[in-house]
Enzyme design. Structure first.
Site, PDB file in Angstrom:
ATOM      1  N   ALA A 134     -19.495 -79.549 -20.818  1.00 34.83           N
ATOM      2  CA  ALA A 134     -20.779 -79.781 -21.390  1.00 34.83           C
ATOM      3  C   ALA A 134     -21.020 -81.133 -22.201  1.00 34.83           C
ATOM      4  O   ALA A 134     -19.869 -81.349 -22.846  1.00 34.83           O
ATOM      5  CB  ALA A 134     -21.312 -78.414 -22.316  1.00 34.83           C
ATOM      6  N   GLY A 179     -17.921 -76.340 -18.317  1.00 37.97           N
ATOM      7  CA  GLY A 179     -18.837 -76.348 -17.142  1.00 37.97           C
ATOM      8  C   GLY A 179     -18.305 -77.158 -15.939  1.00 37.97           C
ATOM      9  O   GLY A 179     -18.710 -76.910 -15.058  1.00 37.97           O
ATOM     10  N   GLU A 182     -16.394 -74.777 -13.970  1.00 35.01           N
ATOM     11  CA  GLU A 182     -17.687 -73.880 -13.528  1.00 35.01           C
ATOM     12  C   GLU A 182     -18.339 -74.312 -12.557  1.00 35.01           C
ATOM     13  O   GLU A 182     -18.586 -73.751 -11.336  1.00 35.01           O
ATOM     14  CB  GLU A 182     -18.717 -73.308 -14.492  1.00 35.01           C
ATOM     15  CG  GLU A 182     -18.154 -72.616 -15.646  1.00 35.01           C
ATOM     16  CD  GLU A 182     -19.052 -72.049 -16.565  1.00 35.01           C
ATOM     17  OE1 GLU A 182     -19.309 -71.078 -16.760  1.00 35.01           O
ATOM     18  OE2 GLU A 182     -19.752 -73.019 -17.444  1.00 35.01           O
ATOM     19  N   GLU A 202     -14.412 -72.800 -23.222  1.00 39.08           N
ATOM     20  CA  GLU A 202     -15.553 -72.802 -24.168  1.00 39.08           C
ATOM     21  C   GLU A 202     -15.141 -71.920 -25.358  1.00 39.08           C
ATOM     22  O   GLU A 202     -15.741 -72.143 -26.417  1.00 39.08           O
ATOM     23  CB  GLU A 202     -16.579 -71.787 -23.549  1.00 39.08           C
ATOM     24  CG  GLU A 202     -17.386 -72.631 -22.213  1.00 39.08           C
ATOM     25  CD  GLU A 202     -16.758 -72.864 -21.089  1.00 39.08           C
ATOM     26  OE1 GLU A 202     -17.402 -73.066 -20.204  1.00 39.08           O
ATOM     27  OE2 GLU A 202     -15.374 -72.266 -20.861  1.00 39.08           O
TER      28      GLU A 202
END
Length: 336
Positions: A134, A179, A182, A202
């Site tokens: 992110a 992310g 992910e 995270e």
């Protein structure tokens, strides 16, 4: 869109596109010091690139032109049918910002309706990086409501990738964090260089994997190991990832820094000769079987699982994680 899809002879991203961006992006334009790595934005025509942008409130957006951060390359000759999604947000290490996510969502949507596509490879053109996760500097400019909406758009992107009808391969030649991992987990297959580093980090930022990582990682490495990796925010290398079942293939990095990509291409070439319809149906059958096994359990035990990431957004720990990242210091979490 056709000019974007067919213009590439070599992997690069250099065009400018017109895109509606949210007000935290325009805030960065007015205050460039808030984000030194921000992509250069230029005033442009009032046109929208991504479907997700069109769904947002007009009062939250301003039309600007932005450089391409995600692009496509269609291979030709014997490799016809293989398409590469090129991530090229160089200055921000492919961080998942609004522009990056919007562009990728549009391109993935285009691929989902293209019957000529047989295999999709997600790769980075940024040396040493797959995707850094992110864009926390951008996230720090969002209020709680905007942050919640952006997490939902991230989750939607990962779901779009996961349900692409054709096989997808993530080529991790560098770091894949938060992310970024992910995104790779949303793909069907993964290759990695042994020097690559990956992890769902995270919790070290006062967040949790909100784009499907907390569901997909346990399916690949097992529940207890997934909990350990997420609770600790630990990073693992490519070879360890292979041993854990996190990636399909791990290879020594080469001098050009694209060993994982070359392995992904070799894997795509193994898939390419197979019957396209049979491959698509096999993917759908496997995915449906896995979803039936897991979704029913998750709904029974955690009926509001999808809303869990939203519960983290208003916490002081999340705000502290953002501040510590920007100030380059260790966070001081209080559990509030």
């Amino acid at each position: 869109m056709a000019s974007v899809l067919y213009r590439l002879a070599v992997p690069r991203c250099s065009l400018l596109r017109s895109l509606t961006v949210p007000r935290w992006e325009t805030q960065r334009l007015k205050h460039p010091g808030l984000h030194r790595d921000a992509t250069k934005l230029l005033a442009g025509e009032n046109r929208s690139l991504a479907a997700c942008s069109r769904a947002d409130s007009r009062s939250q957006h301003t039309a600007v032109e932005v450089s391409v951060e995600v692009d496509l390359k269609r291979l030709e000759g014997q490799d016809k049918g293989i398409v590469e999604v090129l991530m090229c947000r160089h200055r921000a290490r492919n961080a998942l910002g609004h522009t990056f996510v919007s562009q990728m969502r549009e391109l993935v949507s285009t691929l989902s309706h293209d019957s000529a596509v047989r295999v999709v490879i997600f790769r980075s053109l940024v040396p040493g990086v797959f995707c850094a996760g992110a864009d926390l500097k951008e996230r720090a400019l969002m209020d709680n409501s905007e942050s919640d909406l952006f997490v939902q758009s991230l989750r939607s992107l990962m779901s779009q990738i996961a349900v692409l009808p054709t096989p997808t391969v993530a080529a991790m030649d560098g770091v894949a964090l938060g992310g970024g991992l992910e995104l790779a987990l949303a793909c069907d297959l993964r290759t990695a260089s042994t020097s690559a580093q990956m992890g769902l980090i995270e919790t070290t930022r006062g967040l949790l994997p909100g784009a499907g990582g907390s569901q997909r990682l346990p399916r690949m490495v097992g529940v207890t190991l997934a909990k350990e990796l997420i609770f600790t925010g630990r990073r693992v290398g490519g070879q360890t990832a292979l041993e854990l079942g996190l990636v399909n293939r791990a290879v020594e990095q080469n001098q050009s820094g694209d060993a994982a990509y070359k392995e992904a291409l070799a894997l795509a070439r193994e898939i390419l000769p197979q019957a396209p319809f049979a491959v698509r149906m096999a993917k759908e059958a496997i995915n449906r079987g896995v979803e039936v096994m897991h979704e029913g359990f998750i709904f029974i035990i955690f009926p509001h699982a999808a809303s869990v990431p939203s519960q983290v957004i208003p916490t002081r720990d999340r705000q502290e994680g953002m501040a510590a990242f920007i100030e380059k210091r260790q966070p001081r979490y209080t559990g509030e």
